[in-house]
Design a protein around this motif. Structure first.
Motif, PDB file in Angstrom:
ATOM      1  N   ALA A 112       0.842  -1.197   0.000  1.00 47.58           N
ATOM      2  CA  ALA A 112       0.000   0.000   0.000  1.00 47.58           C
ATOM      3  C   ALA A 112       0.877   1.247   0.000  1.00 47.58           C
ATOM      4  CB  ALA A 112      -0.901  -0.002   1.222  1.00 47.58           C
ATOM      5  N   PRO A 113       0.558   2.195  -0.871  1.00 44.66           N
ATOM      6  CA  PRO A 113       1.356   3.421  -0.941  1.00 44.66           C
ATOM      7  C   PRO A 113       1.010   4.351   0.211  1.00 44.66           C
ATOM      8  CG  PRO A 113      -0.446   3.511  -2.503  1.00 44.66           C
ATOM      9  CD  PRO A 113      -0.529   2.176  -1.838  1.00 44.66           C
ATOM     10  N   GLY A 114       1.973   5.169   0.620  1.00 43.58           N
ATOM     11  CA  GLY A 114       1.702   6.174   1.639  1.00 43.58           C
ATOM     12  C   GLY A 114       1.253   7.461   0.989  1.00 43.58           C
ATOM     13  N   VAL A 115       0.984   8.459   1.824  1.00 44.66           N
ATOM     14  CA  VAL A 115       0.494   9.734   1.316  1.00 44.66           C
ATOM     15  C   VAL A 115       1.506  10.388   0.380  1.00 44.66           C
ATOM     16  CG1 VAL A 115      -0.084  12.099   1.972  1.00 44.66           C
ATOM     17  CG2 VAL A 115      -1.086  10.187   3.212  1.00 44.66           C
ATOM     18  N   GLU A 116       2.777  10.311   0.729  1.00 36.00           N
ATOM     19  CA  GLU A 116       3.799  10.930  -0.113  1.00 36.00           C
ATOM     20  C   GLU A 116       3.828  10.310  -1.501  1.00 36.00           C
ATOM     21  OE1 GLU A 116       5.788  13.552   0.243  1.00 36.00           O
ATOM     22  OE2 GLU A 116       5.052  14.004   2.248  1.00 36.00           O
ATOM     23  N   LYS A 117       3.878   9.003  -1.523  1.00 34.67           N
ATOM     24  CA  LYS A 117       3.921   8.295  -2.809  1.00 34.67           C
ATOM     25  C   LYS A 117       2.658   8.573  -3.619  1.00 34.67           C
ATOM     26  CE  LYS A 117       3.702   4.881  -5.954  1.00 34.67           C
ATOM     27  NZ  LYS A 117       4.113   5.155  -7.325  1.00 34.67           N
ATOM     28  N   MET A 118       1.525   8.535  -2.930  1.00 37.14           N
ATOM     29  CA  MET A 118       0.285   8.708  -3.683  1.00 37.14           C
ATOM     30  C   MET A 118       0.112  10.136  -4.187  1.00 37.14           C
ATOM     31  SD  MET A 118      -3.571   7.544  -2.803  1.00 37.14           S
ATOM     32  CE  MET A 118      -3.231   5.804  -2.685  1.00 37.14           C
ATOM     33  N   SER A 119       0.524  11.121  -3.399  1.00 39.13           N
ATOM     34  CA  SER A 119       0.387  12.489  -3.902  1.00 39.13           C
ATOM     35  C   SER A 119       1.357  12.728  -5.055  1.00 39.13           C
ATOM     36  CB  SER A 119       0.565  13.515  -2.788  1.00 39.13           C
ATOM     37  OG  SER A 119       1.856  13.468  -2.239  1.00 39.13           O
ATOM     38  N   ALA A 120       2.503  12.072  -5.022  1.00 38.74           N
ATOM     39  CA  ALA A 120       3.433  12.182  -6.155  1.00 38.74           C
ATOM     40  C   ALA A 120       2.787  11.579  -7.406  1.00 38.74           C
ATOM     41  CB  ALA A 120       4.742  11.472  -5.840  1.00 38.74           C
ATOM     42  N   PHE A 121       2.105  10.481  -7.220  1.00 34.99           N
ATOM     43  CA  PHE A 121       1.368   9.852  -8.324  1.00 34.99           C
ATOM     44  C   PHE A 121       0.317  10.820  -8.883  1.00 34.99           C
ATOM     45  CE2 PHE A 121      -2.692   7.596  -9.174  1.00 34.99           C
ATOM     46  CZ  PHE A 121      -2.342   6.895 -10.324  1.00 34.99           C
ATOM     47  N   PHE A 122      -0.426  11.442  -7.990  1.00 32.80           N
ATOM     48  CA  PHE A 122      -1.465  12.363  -8.449  1.00 32.80           C
ATOM     49  C   PHE A 122      -0.876  13.590  -9.122  1.00 32.80           C
ATOM     50  CE2 PHE A 122      -4.385  10.412  -5.128  1.00 32.80           C
ATOM     51  CZ  PHE A 122      -5.112   9.724  -6.075  1.00 32.80           C
ATOM     52  N   LYS A 123       0.264  14.015  -8.661  1.00 33.13           N
ATOM     53  CA  LYS A 123       0.887  15.173  -9.295  1.00 33.13           C
ATOM     54  C   LYS A 123       1.184  14.878 -10.771  1.00 33.13           C
ATOM     55  CE  LYS A 123       3.499  18.033  -7.068  1.00 33.13           C
ATOM     56  NZ  LYS A 123       4.595  18.670  -6.314  1.00 33.13           N
ATOM     57  N   VAL A 124       1.599  13.658 -11.020  1.00 37.62           N
ATOM     58  CA  VAL A 124       1.866  13.257 -12.411  1.00 37.62           C
ATOM     59  C   VAL A 124       0.573  13.298 -13.236  1.00 37.62           C
ATOM     60  CG1 VAL A 124       2.604  11.355 -13.888  1.00 37.62           C
ATOM     61  CG2 VAL A 124       3.864  11.876 -11.790  1.00 37.62           C
ATOM     62  N   LEU A 125      -0.509  12.826 -12.664  1.00 46.33           N
ATOM     63  CA  LEU A 125      -1.792  12.831 -13.385  1.00 46.33           C
ATOM     64  C   LEU A 125      -2.390  14.229 -13.457  1.00 46.33           C
ATOM     65  CD1 LEU A 125      -3.824   9.675 -12.514  1.00 46.33           C
ATOM     66  CD2 LEU A 125      -1.494   9.858 -13.266  1.00 46.33           C
ATOM     67  N   GLY A 126      -1.794  15.157 -12.753  1.00 51.22           N
ATOM     68  CA  GLY A 126      -2.359  16.505 -12.666  1.00 51.22           C
ATOM     69  C   GLY A 126      -2.073  17.390 -13.859  1.00 51.22           C
ATOM     70  N   ASP A 127      -1.533  16.829 -14.895  1.00 51.65           N
ATOM     71  CA  ASP A 127      -1.296  17.586 -16.121  1.00 51.65           C
ATOM     72  C   ASP A 127      -2.148  16.989 -17.232  1.00 51.65           C
ATOM     73  OD1 ASP A 127       0.921  19.407 -17.718  1.00 51.65           O
ATOM     74  OD2 ASP A 127       0.284  17.639 -18.853  1.00 51.65           O
ATOM     75  N   PRO A 128      -2.920  17.814 -17.940  1.00 53.74           N
ATOM     76  CA  PRO A 128      -3.851  17.266 -18.931  1.00 53.74           C
ATOM     77  C   PRO A 128      -3.162  16.491 -20.058  1.00 53.74           C
ATOM     78  CG  PRO A 128      -3.825  19.682 -18.999  1.00 53.74           C
ATOM     79  CD  PRO A 128      -3.081  19.263 -17.775  1.00 53.74           C
ATOM     80  N   THR A 129      -1.993  16.950 -20.451  1.00 49.92           N
ATOM     81  CA  THR A 129      -1.279  16.218 -21.505  1.00 49.92           C
ATOM     82  C   THR A 129      -0.913  14.819 -21.033  1.00 49.92           C
ATOM     83  OG1 THR A 129      -0.369  18.263 -22.396  1.00 49.92           O
ATOM     84  CG2 THR A 129       0.737  16.232 -23.018  1.00 49.92           C
ATOM     85  N   ARG A 130      -0.363  14.747 -19.821  1.00 51.16           N
ATOM     86  CA  ARG A 130       0.026  13.425 -19.319  1.00 51.16           C
ATOM     87  C   ARG A 130      -1.180  12.531 -19.096  1.00 51.16           C
ATOM     88  NH1 ARG A 130       4.238  16.355 -16.214  1.00 51.16           N
ATOM     89  NH2 ARG A 130       2.781  16.529 -14.495  1.00 51.16           N
ATOM     90  N   LEU A 131      -2.262  13.099 -18.580  1.00 52.30           N
ATOM     91  CA  LEU A 131      -3.441  12.263 -18.344  1.00 52.30           C
ATOM     92  C   LEU A 131      -3.966  11.713 -19.667  1.00 52.30           C
ATOM     93  CD1 LEU A 131      -5.431  11.087 -16.342  1.00 52.30           C
ATOM     94  CD2 LEU A 131      -6.764  13.203 -16.494  1.00 52.30           C
ATOM     95  N   GLU A 132      -3.956  12.558 -20.682  1.00 54.22           N
ATOM     96  CA  GLU A 132      -4.408  12.098 -21.999  1.00 54.22           C
ATOM     97  C   GLU A 132      -3.474  11.008 -22.540  1.00 54.22           C
ATOM     98  OE1 GLU A 132      -7.303  13.237 -23.637  1.00 54.22           O
ATOM     99  OE2 GLU A 132      -6.835  11.534 -24.942  1.00 54.22           O
ATOM    100  N   MET A 133      -2.178  11.179 -22.340  1.00 51.97           N
ATOM    101  CA  MET A 133      -1.236  10.156 -22.795  1.00 51.97           C
ATOM    102  C   MET A 133      -1.494   8.829 -22.094  1.00 51.97           C
ATOM    103  SD  MET A 133       2.215  12.501 -22.753  1.00 51.97           S
ATOM    104  CE  MET A 133       3.391  11.708 -23.815  1.00 51.97           C
ATOM    105  N   LEU A 134      -1.745   8.890 -20.804  1.00 53.03           N
ATOM    106  CA  LEU A 134      -2.003   7.667 -20.045  1.00 53.03           C
ATOM    107  C   LEU A 134      -3.273   6.992 -20.537  1.00 53.03           C
ATOM    108  CD1 LEU A 134      -1.015   9.065 -16.539  1.00 53.03           C
ATOM    109  CD2 LEU A 134       0.168   7.222 -17.765  1.00 53.03           C
ATOM    110  N   ARG A 135      -4.255   7.828 -20.826  1.00 52.57           N
ATOM    111  CA  ARG A 135      -5.510   7.299 -21.356  1.00 52.57           C
ATOM    112  C   ARG A 135      -5.278   6.532 -22.653  1.00 52.57           C
ATOM    113  NH1 ARG A 135     -10.278  11.396 -23.318  1.00 52.57           N
ATOM    114  NH2 ARG A 135     -12.055  10.015 -22.909  1.00 52.57           N
TER     115      ARG A 135
END
Lengths: 109, 109
Positions: free
Chosen positions: B5-28
């Motif tokens: 299970a990830p901790g808050v630090e790891k998970m917020s870092a994950f969300f920061k990556v998804l927090g850019d529309p270009t990256r989210l679209e790429m992941l999609r």
DNA sequence: AGCGTATATAACCTTTTTGTTATATAGTGG
DNA sequence: CCACTATATAACAAAAAGGTTATATACGCT
């Protein structure tokens, strides 16, 4: 269906809000219960204006709702937000709050 | 269980990556299939170095994996990442890619 | 009224993010 | 070897993020 499916722009804005560890931790606490600003101020080692701004960011993104009661301002999760289910899943993945991190300020405020 | 299970630090870092529309679209897009860098370059209106950097950010966060094949570099989702289930839920909430946004570059690259 | 607590906002500064251009590296095919 | 394509990295600039201090506002109490 309660809310419309969010687009990439809306969802990445949502993730950007969760992309800060302080905010994510605040949201995690709010999943357990409503909290007022002063509780968060005690909880973190940043200034009260910084706390207020994090809360404003979350409110403007539609992720939390506020309720004013006299001099206190309470914040809670907005269950109507289209991204709420994702938030809940994330919080559940984080697991239980460790005892030593649970808030003991029952009396304060 | 595959991952811790990830901790808050790891998970917020994950969300920061998804927090850019270009990256989210790429992941999609990567959820549908693996893609090489040049496909993303065609897809977005930003420079190739900007695309490369977004991919590096996602790779360093452990969200995507890369596979080199001659001059092409292919990227795909890392299903072993502890936050992968959250990503999948998010992508599913986004729904189907609109036809006009689907990539028609079958021939290119 | 005057004080203390709770909270928001403004002004400011530093760090991070994200884009750009220039350039380097690597593989392919004459 | 040379040219072309695919990709990464470095250097730089602009914008956004996040913290701080100072200050304003609102409420409750004496």
């Amino acid at each position: 269906m309660i809310s419309t499916a969010p687009g990439v722009e809306k969802m990445s804005a949502f993730f950007k809000v969760l992309g800060d560890p302080t905010r994510l931790e605040m949201l995690r606490r709010m999943y357990t219960s409503e909290h007022c600003v002063c509780e968060f101020v005690e909880m973190f080692q940043i200034s009260q204006p910084a706390i207020s701004r994090h809360l404003r960011v979350m409110k403007q993104a539609g992720i939390v709702l506020e309720r004013r009661d006299r001099q206190w301002n309470y914040f809670r999760l907005n269950e109507q937000d289209p991204c709420y289910p994702i938030l809940v899943q994330a919080i559940k993945e984080l697991g239980e709050l460790p005892i030593h991190e649970q808030n003991l300020l029952k009396i304060k405020c």
